[in-house]
Design a protein around this motif. Sequence first.
Motif, PDB file in Angstrom:
ATOM      1  N   ASP A 165      -3.916  -5.418  -6.790  1.00 23.40           N
ATOM      2  CA  ASP A 165      -4.179  -4.289  -5.638  1.00 23.40           C
ATOM      3  C   ASP A 165      -2.768  -4.186  -4.880  1.00 23.40           C
ATOM      4  OD1 ASP A 165      -6.902  -4.168  -6.150  1.00 23.40           O
ATOM      5  OD2 ASP A 165      -7.433  -5.796  -4.508  1.00 23.40           O
ATOM      6  N   ASP A 209      -1.030  -2.319  -1.160  1.00 26.44           N
ATOM      7  CA  ASP A 209      -1.433  -1.610   0.011  1.00 26.44           C
ATOM      8  C   ASP A 209      -0.924  -0.108  -0.258  1.00 26.44           C
ATOM      9  OD1 ASP A 209      -2.083  -4.071   0.957  1.00 26.44           O
ATOM     10  OD2 ASP A 209      -0.265  -4.545   1.988  1.00 26.44           O
ATOM     11  N   ASN A 214      -9.030   1.957  -3.542  1.00 25.41           N
ATOM     12  CA  ASN A 214     -10.101   0.989  -3.823  1.00 25.41           C
ATOM     13  C   ASN A 214     -11.397   1.115  -3.115  1.00 25.41           C
ATOM     14  OD1 ASN A 214     -11.494  -1.562  -4.057  1.00 25.41           O
ATOM     15  ND2 ASN A 214      -9.595  -2.814  -3.618  1.00 25.41           N
ATOM     16  N   LYS A 233      -6.062   0.043   0.546  1.00 28.85           N
ATOM     17  CA  LYS A 233      -5.889  -0.584  -0.922  1.00 28.85           C
ATOM     18  C   LYS A 233      -6.042   0.288  -2.048  1.00 28.85           C
ATOM     19  CE  LYS A 233      -5.510  -5.003   0.363  1.00 28.85           C
ATOM     20  NZ  LYS A 233      -4.178  -5.812   0.335  1.00 28.85           N
TER      21      LYS A 233
END
Length: 411
Positions: free
Chosen positions: A30, A32, A60, A66
């Motif tokens: 992942d 940011d 995400n 994310k």
Amino acid sequence: MYYREPRYFVDFYCIGGDCPDNCCHGWRIDWDSEEVEKVKNAPSISQEMKELVDRTFVPNVGDNKKYMIKYNDEGICPFLLNDGYCKIQRELGAEYLSRTCMVYPRRYIYADDILYRFCGMSCYEMMKKMLHDEKAMDLVNYPIKTTYTLQNVIGNTPELLSEHPELKYRGELLEFFYELIADKKRSVEDSIVLGALAAQKFSQYVEDKNYDLIPDAIKAFKKQFHDAGQLKKVMGIQPNYNIKLGVLAQAYNLSKTKTIPLSSLADNTGNLNADLYLQGEKRLIEAFKDRPFCFRNIALNLLFELRLPFQFTEFSILENYSIFVTAYALLKLISIATSEWANLNETEGKSSDGNVGINFKIKIDTDSFVHQSCAVISRDLCHAEANSKKLLKFLKDKKMLSPAYLALLVK
């Protein structure tokens, strides 16, 4: 304030393109949103990189802050170059990598004004240190020379301590379990069983809200662990391979990653066979006869990776410890299955060179295969809290949450 860390930490570095099991494939990584935007807005970014970024990062679901990396059909990060290095790092610089990519496999725990630093064994280079350096897990104190902010550090907060007063003994309990398993006067497995007895008692103190009895209990347990009678009882526990292998095979099937098939230890009925297990164990001992410290190192690093004794504050100390015991038992099982698999895949034959017949045998490097299989299974065991919870639920359903049953998994 200082770092407390295994000796390997200060010398650890990523070997990049020389790594035979690159961490840029098979993982979910992942980023940011700020990290993705930083790459997109890099002054020196090329048009080709911009297009690659646009089609590689996907939002995400459920967390708009994310992004996930969309891997290619082979499960490899599109930024991974043929030489094993990252295209982002190569073109823009390491400062444009995500925090996960920059920090892995380094991790941190904050307890009692001490910052513990360690690395995850899912990293191939890290596992190498476990298997080849006898002093890798010696704990040392290292001065903090530079002050900077660390993210995602496991530690106590006033709110958490108010809800769970037992957490103020996080550091003392971690050091207790570490000292117990590091003691070379006992086998790793006997030490783990003794730890289960202690974890059960600590859990009772917490349940009864007698938190402040924990320091005195630690002192008492240390005396008991050097008692010849107590140790004789633990050493006298006999293995039950039917229970051990049956439970561990089911626990292994909960994992997503299948490294070496357990079929190398299975008989014609498909069940794990005690004789094959013992045969594989002998091969494993032989392969590592000059390095008897390997699995003690693995057990000690697992204490950090599974954040004992409080990986999950909603579960008891014994429940958290049970996850650790099962993870260790699975790593040992995979190592034994790998050793037996290596033996089964050694080949013998005969070739001819003119009129001369030459017998040959292709020998499998057991060490190398154990190294890789342990690193891969560590991903499932140590990097997803959901997997730890699955293991714990499995143990609860099997009614295995007692020192006696946990002893059966490791003896």
